[in-house]
Design a protein around this motif. Sequence first.
Motif, PDB file in Angstrom:
ATOM      1  N   GLU A  17       0.809  -1.220   0.000  1.00  0.00           N
ATOM      2  CA  GLU A  17       0.000   0.000   0.000  1.00  0.00           C
ATOM      3  C   GLU A  17       0.845   1.275   0.000  1.00  0.00           C
ATOM      4  N   GLN A  18       1.958   1.279   0.716  1.00  0.00           N
ATOM      5  CA  GLN A  18       2.804   2.480   0.735  1.00  0.00           C
ATOM      6  C   GLN A  18       3.369   2.784  -0.645  1.00  0.00           C
ATOM      7  N   ALA A  19       3.842   1.737  -1.312  1.00  0.00           N
ATOM      8  CA  ALA A  19       4.416   1.934  -2.646  1.00  0.00           C
ATOM      9  C   ALA A  19       3.349   2.403  -3.623  1.00  0.00           C
ATOM     10  N   LYS A  20       2.166   1.807  -3.563  1.00  0.00           N
ATOM     11  CA  LYS A  20       1.090   2.219  -4.464  1.00  0.00           C
ATOM     12  C   LYS A  20       0.675   3.655  -4.186  1.00  0.00           C
ATOM     13  N   LEU A  36      11.368   6.232  -5.938  1.00  0.00           N
ATOM     14  CA  LEU A  36      12.325   5.126  -5.942  1.00  0.00           C
ATOM     15  C   LEU A  36      11.790   4.016  -5.045  1.00  0.00           C
ATOM     16  N   LEU A  37      11.508   2.847  -5.630  1.00  0.00           N
ATOM     17  CA  LEU A  37      11.028   1.685  -4.890  1.00  0.00           C
ATOM     18  C   LEU A  37      12.221   0.775  -4.601  1.00  0.00           C
ATOM     19  N   VAL A  38      12.429   0.479  -3.331  1.00  0.00           N
ATOM     20  CA  VAL A  38      13.619  -0.259  -2.907  1.00  0.00           C
ATOM     21  C   VAL A  38      13.206  -1.541  -2.200  1.00  0.00           C
ATOM     22  N   GLY A  39      13.607  -2.687  -2.752  1.00  0.00           N
ATOM     23  CA  GLY A  39      13.274  -3.962  -2.135  1.00  0.00           C
ATOM     24  C   GLY A  39      13.850  -5.113  -2.925  1.00  0.00           C
ATOM     25  N   SER A 142      10.611  17.746 -19.505  1.00  0.00           N
ATOM     26  CA  SER A 142       9.877  17.533 -18.260  1.00  0.00           C
ATOM     27  C   SER A 142       9.280  16.129 -18.289  1.00  0.00           C
ATOM     28  N   PHE A 143       9.676  15.291 -17.348  1.00  0.00           N
ATOM     29  CA  PHE A 143       9.215  13.900 -17.366  1.00  0.00           C
ATOM     30  C   PHE A 143       9.008  13.393 -15.943  1.00  0.00           C
ATOM     31  N   ARG A 144       8.185  12.357 -15.834  1.00  0.00           N
ATOM     32  CA  ARG A 144       7.986  11.670 -14.558  1.00  0.00           C
ATOM     33  C   ARG A 144       9.074  10.602 -14.423  1.00  0.00           C
ATOM     34  N   LEU A 145       9.678  10.508 -13.250  1.00  0.00           N
ATOM     35  CA  LEU A 145      10.805   9.603 -13.063  1.00  0.00           C
ATOM     36  C   LEU A 145      10.480   8.541 -12.017  1.00  0.00           C
ATOM     37  N   TYR A 146      10.669   7.281 -12.408  1.00  0.00           N
ATOM     38  CA  TYR A 146      10.449   6.151 -11.507  1.00  0.00           C
ATOM     39  C   TYR A 146      11.692   5.259 -11.531  1.00  0.00           C
ATOM     40  N   GLY A 147      12.048   4.729 -10.368  1.00  0.00           N
ATOM     41  CA  GLY A 147      13.208   3.860 -10.290  1.00  0.00           C
ATOM     42  C   GLY A 147      12.975   2.689  -9.366  1.00  0.00           C
ATOM     43  N   THR A 148      13.716   1.610  -9.605  1.00  0.00           N
ATOM     44  CA  THR A 148      13.688   0.453  -8.707  1.00  0.00           C
ATOM     45  C   THR A 148      15.121   0.133  -8.296  1.00  0.00           C
ATOM     46  N   MET A 149      15.227  -0.547  -7.162  1.00  0.00           N
ATOM     47  CA  MET A 149      16.564  -0.847  -6.643  1.00  0.00           C
ATOM     48  C   MET A 149      16.483  -2.044  -5.712  1.00  0.00           C
ATOM     49  N   TRP A 164      15.759  11.869  -4.789  1.00  0.00           N
ATOM     50  CA  TRP A 164      14.466  11.294  -5.160  1.00  0.00           C
ATOM     51  C   TRP A 164      13.398  11.889  -4.247  1.00  0.00           C
ATOM     52  N   GLY A 165      12.283  12.280  -4.834  1.00  0.00           N
ATOM     53  CA  GLY A 165      11.227  12.887  -4.035  1.00  0.00           C
ATOM     54  C   GLY A 165      10.655  11.937  -2.995  1.00  0.00           C
ATOM     55  N   LEU A 166      10.421  10.687  -3.387  1.00  0.00           N
ATOM     56  CA  LEU A 166       9.847   9.691  -2.485  1.00  0.00           C
ATOM     57  C   LEU A 166      10.676   8.418  -2.548  1.00  0.00           C
ATOM     58  N   TYR A 167      11.187   7.989  -1.393  1.00  0.00           N
ATOM     59  CA  TYR A 167      11.959   6.749  -1.251  1.00  0.00           C
ATOM     60  C   TYR A 167      11.082   5.771  -0.480  1.00  0.00           C
ATOM     61  N   VAL A 168      10.749   4.641  -1.104  1.00  0.00           N
ATOM     62  CA  VAL A 168       9.778   3.731  -0.493  1.00  0.00           C
ATOM     63  C   VAL A 168      10.362   2.320  -0.363  1.00  0.00           C
ATOM     64  N   PRO A 169      10.605   1.856   0.867  1.00  0.00           N
ATOM     65  CA  PRO A 169      11.007   0.455   1.053  1.00  0.00           C
ATOM     66  C   PRO A 169       9.832  -0.472   0.713  1.00  0.00           C
ATOM     67  N   VAL A 170      10.108  -1.528  -0.023  1.00  0.00           N
ATOM     68  CA  VAL A 170       9.082  -2.489  -0.422  1.00  0.00           C
ATOM     69  C   VAL A 170       9.509  -3.861   0.099  1.00  0.00           C
ATOM     70  N   SER A 171       8.690  -4.464   0.955  1.00  0.00           N
ATOM     71  CA  SER A 171       9.040  -5.727   1.606  1.00  0.00           C
ATOM     72  C   SER A 171       8.209  -6.885   1.060  1.00  0.00           C
ATOM     73  N   THR A 172       8.752  -8.072   1.182  1.00  0.00           N
ATOM     74  CA  THR A 172       8.017  -9.285   0.811  1.00  0.00           C
ATOM     75  C   THR A 172       6.861  -9.483   1.787  1.00  0.00           C
ATOM     76  N   LEU A 173       5.681  -9.751   1.258  1.00  0.00           N
ATOM     77  CA  LEU A 173       4.527  -9.988   2.122  1.00  0.00           C
ATOM     78  C   LEU A 173       4.689 -11.331   2.836  1.00  0.00           C
ATOM     79  N   THR A 174       4.356 -11.356   4.128  1.00  0.00           N
ATOM     80  CA  THR A 174       4.523 -12.579   4.914  1.00  0.00           C
ATOM     81  C   THR A 174       3.202 -13.235   5.294  1.00  0.00           C
ATOM     82  N   ASP A 175       2.098 -12.523   5.140  1.00  0.00           N
ATOM     83  CA  ASP A 175       0.797 -13.094   5.496  1.00  0.00           C
ATOM     84  C   ASP A 175       0.441 -14.221   4.520  1.00  0.00           C
ATOM     85  N   PRO A 176       0.163 -15.443   5.013  1.00  0.00           N
ATOM     86  CA  PRO A 176      -0.118 -16.575   4.123  1.00  0.00           C
ATOM     87  C   PRO A 176      -1.303 -16.333   3.191  1.00  0.00           C
ATOM     88  N   ALA A 177      -2.333 -15.667   3.676  1.00  0.00           N
ATOM     89  CA  ALA A 177      -3.502 -15.403   2.835  1.00  0.00           C
ATOM     90  C   ALA A 177      -3.147 -14.472   1.689  1.00  0.00           C
TER      91      ALA A 177
END
Length: 226
Positions: A17-20, A36-39, A142-149, A164-177
């Motif tokens: 949800e944070q990344a979205k 920048l999405l980092v995970g 003028s362009f929108r910039l997205y990055g992954t790492m 980077w305007g927004l730095y967002v850690p992205v983690s592996t989901l652990t909930d089995p459902a």
Amino acid sequence: MQSEAYAYPFCAVVGQEQAKLALLLHAVNPTLRGVLLVGEPGTAKSTMIRGLAELLRDQRGMTIPLHVDEERLFGGIDTAAAIRFGERRVVPGLLREADGNWLTIHEVNLMRESILRAILSAAEQDGYDQAEGEQLSWVPSSFRLYGTMNPEEGSLPNALLDRWGLYVPVSTLTDPAERAEIVRRRLAFERDPSGFVHAFAAESQALRERLAQARAHLPAVRIGEP
């Protein structure tokens, strides 16, 4: 039809949800200057960016290769034309082509720092200086910039991360459902990509309309002192 012909719907991504939210905020207000999405691999970083691009149909997407050189990035004099025809032609670079669109860099930590710094500077300044012989000319872009790492493959200096305007850690989901739902949706997408995209079409269109409304309201937003 191969699934590669379809973008996995943004609305179909489970969790993250944070990344979205960060991507949606940037879609509304590009002055946030990049996301920048980092995970680790498998956390839907690229999938979310491609899904967002499908929502932004009024713009074209581009990916900057990791090993791009300065000439391809900024453009310059077409030496082949100069030698063959004696003509002075300026070939536009990738940053010029990105004007008015969105640009993605995958695995930004593997890109040469000087190139990444130049891209970030162009994003901040809405353009860049292009060398034409001994002269410099300003090229608007003028362009929108997205990055992954993937942090397991190396880091970036803080000076570059801060740009980077927004730095967002992205983690592996652990909930089995949630993990089970991810697998179910992915298998459904692989079996019938067209049908899967159609199943989320109404939700995607509703989100597209919300983005358009938010963009329209943005100029009237005022931040109070508190």
